[in-house]
Design a protein around this motif. Structure first.
Motif, PDB file in Angstrom:
ATOM      1  N   GLN A 163       9.890 119.690  43.686  1.00 40.83           N
ATOM      2  CA  GLN A 163      10.133 118.576  42.772  1.00 40.83           C
ATOM      3  C   GLN A 163       8.964 118.385  41.810  1.00 40.83           C
ATOM      4  OE1 GLN A 163      12.925 115.937  42.500  1.00 40.83           O
ATOM      5  NE2 GLN A 163      11.766 116.249  40.605  1.00 40.83           N
ATOM      6  N   TYR A 165       7.336 116.436  38.479  1.00 46.61           N
ATOM      7  CA  TYR A 165       7.448 115.103  37.868  1.00 46.61           C
ATOM      8  C   TYR A 165       6.246 114.867  36.963  1.00 46.61           C
ATOM      9  CZ  TYR A 165       4.089 113.708  41.510  1.00 46.61           C
ATOM     10  OH  TYR A 165       2.985 113.609  42.328  1.00 46.61           O
ATOM     11  N   ARG A 250      11.541 110.785  46.592  1.00 45.40           N
ATOM     12  CA  ARG A 250      11.526 110.238  45.227  1.00 45.40           C
ATOM     13  C   ARG A 250      11.347 108.720  45.255  1.00 45.40           C
ATOM     14  NH1 ARG A 250      16.725 113.368  42.456  1.00 45.40           N
ATOM     15  NH2 ARG A 250      15.676 115.342  41.937  1.00 45.40           N
ATOM     16  N   PHE A 266      11.209 111.903  35.921  1.00 39.31           N
ATOM     17  CA  PHE A 266      11.797 113.170  36.325  1.00 39.31           C
ATOM     18  C   PHE A 266      12.528 113.823  35.153  1.00 39.31           C
ATOM     19  CE2 PHE A 266      11.695 110.707  40.365  1.00 39.31           C
ATOM     20  CZ  PHE A 266      10.812 111.532  41.053  1.00 39.31           C
ATOM     21  N   ASN A 373      15.548 116.125  37.351  1.00 34.85           N
ATOM     22  CA  ASN A 373      16.361 114.936  37.642  1.00 34.85           C
ATOM     23  C   ASN A 373      17.707 115.288  38.264  1.00 34.85           C
ATOM     24  OD1 ASN A 373      17.419 116.099  35.332  1.00 34.85           O
ATOM     25  ND2 ASN A 373      17.837 114.161  34.305  1.00 34.85           N
TER      26      ASN A 373
END
Length: 401
Positions: A163, A165, A250, A266, A373
């Motif tokens: 992930q 970000y 998240r 995101f 996202n």
């Protein structure tokens, strides 16, 4: 002569102080007002005993498919399993999930974690959302994913999601970037160390520890290519657990950033131009892929993925590929959104086979197309449908027929 020198030095000092003051004002970060409240005062209350009561924070995905919402209720006991938690409801007209004339939505507890903010015995509860007729809300993709994962549980599908970000100020400006202009070009920031290379490490460390406390299967983190951009990895998780753990990770990141007064984004391409975008690279394997000779199974799966490229592109961001179109340009370590590609150790391909997998002839592959996202339930379900259920075409098969 001595007096003149003193006056000159005093003037120089005044000018230097003025320049430093201006420099500070230019680079001062826009943070939220609530983050400036006294944490010491708050802690006085958080240290109070709570008796036999337990606070359970219910979390759900709202109607955008990206936003998270939460609210808390008091329980008279500490729940030991998800079955101990009651259903709840909320006003769906305020979360883009219903009309005001029929606004009640159901919260169905799905998975429970320890609460790293209120600490034990308090809980975080990730919920599914059902409409008034008890059917899944449009952005409740967990229900379908869970059904598909049950169909292939004998294959033991494992996932690991990376992930990415970006940390922003409350004004939307990247954390640590000059207010007027840009930082130095990309190069020294990836896995960087030092105040001029790593922007926001305190947030990253706080998030990492909070995830460990909660029981999230977080397995690593690193600074990314663009300054103020970071990545954490969750996995390996089997089946439905991948989506559950990533969504809660998240949520915890949003809450940590809230405490620091900044915002996590995101967005797949938060800054246009010659800057890397943000993805959610997804590593996937099955029992057969992990066994001796599994490379053959991996290659067969990649052949199926190649024939279903646009189906996956549509599944890999909440806007059916529109968000990813800004990111998957063929530049900045991405593939082109209109073309499917695969290769060993190729970070500009749709699918990357790690060099170690090519050498050992077994293991996993990495799908580099999902956007930052993305909904992990949708991504993992799409991979299972194509690679294990061997679906073809541009639409998912309806197994209820």
């Amino acid at each position: 002569m001595g007096n003149s020198l003193c006056v000159q030095r005093s003037a120089e000092k005044s000018v230097m102080c003025l320049l430093l003051s201006v420099r500070y004002r230019v680079r001062k970060m826009a943070t939220s007002a609530s983050s400036k409240l006294s944490k010491a005062v708050k802690q006085q209350y958080m240290d109070l005993p709570q008796g036999e009561k337990v606070q359970a924070m219910y979390i759900w995905i709202d109607g955008t498919g990206e936003g998270l919402r939460c609210k808390t209720r008091t329980l008279d006991f500490e729940p030991k399993s998800i079955d101990d938690l009651p259903e709840w409801n909320f006003d769906g007209s305020s979360t883009h999930q219903s009309e005001g004339s029929n606004s009640d939505m159901y919260l169905i507890p799905a998975v429970m974690f320890r609460d790293p903010f209120r600490k034990d015995p308090n809980k975080l509860v990730l919920c599914e959302v059902l409409k008034y007729n008890r059917k899944p809300a449009e952005t409740n993709l967990r229900r379908s994913c869970k059904r598909i994962m049950r169909m292939v549980e004998n294959h033991h599908p494992w996932f690991g999601m990376e992930q990415e970000y970006t940390i922003l100020g409350t004004d939307g400006h990247p954390f640590g970037w000059p207010s007027n202009g840009f930082p130095g070009p990309q190069g020294p920031y990836y896995c960087g160390v030092g105040a001029d290379k790593a922007y926001g490490r305190d947030i990253v460390e706080a998030h990492y520890r909070a995830c460990l406390y909660a029981g999230v299967q977080i397995c690593g983190t690193n600074a990314e290519v663009m300054p103020a951009q970071w990545e954490f990895q969750v996995g390996p998780c089997e089946g439905i657990n991948m989506g559950d753990h990533l969504w809660v990770a998240r949520f915890i990141l949003h809450r940590v950033c809230e405490d620091f007064g900044v915002v996590v984004s995101f967005d797949p391409k938060p800054i246009s131009g010659n800057w890397n975008g943000a993805g959610c690279h997804t590593n996937f394997s099955t029992k057969e892929m992990r066994e001796e000779g599994g490379l053959r199974v991996i290659e067969e799966s990649i052949e199926r993925l190649a024939k279903r490229h646009m189906y996956h592109i549509q599944a890999y961001d909440p806007k059916g590929g529109l968000d990813n179109a800004r990111r998957l340009t063929g530049h900045h370590e991405t593939s082109n959104i209109d073309e499917f590609s695969a290769g060993v150790a190729n970070r500009s391909a749709s699918i990357r086979i790690p060099r170690s997998v090519g050498h050992e002839k077994s293991g996993y592959f990495e799908d580099r197309r999902p956007s930052a996202n993305c909904d992990p339930y949708m991504v993992t379900e799409a991979l299972v449908r194509t690679c294990l259920l061997k679906e073809e075409g541009s639409e998912p098969t309806d197994y209820n027929k």
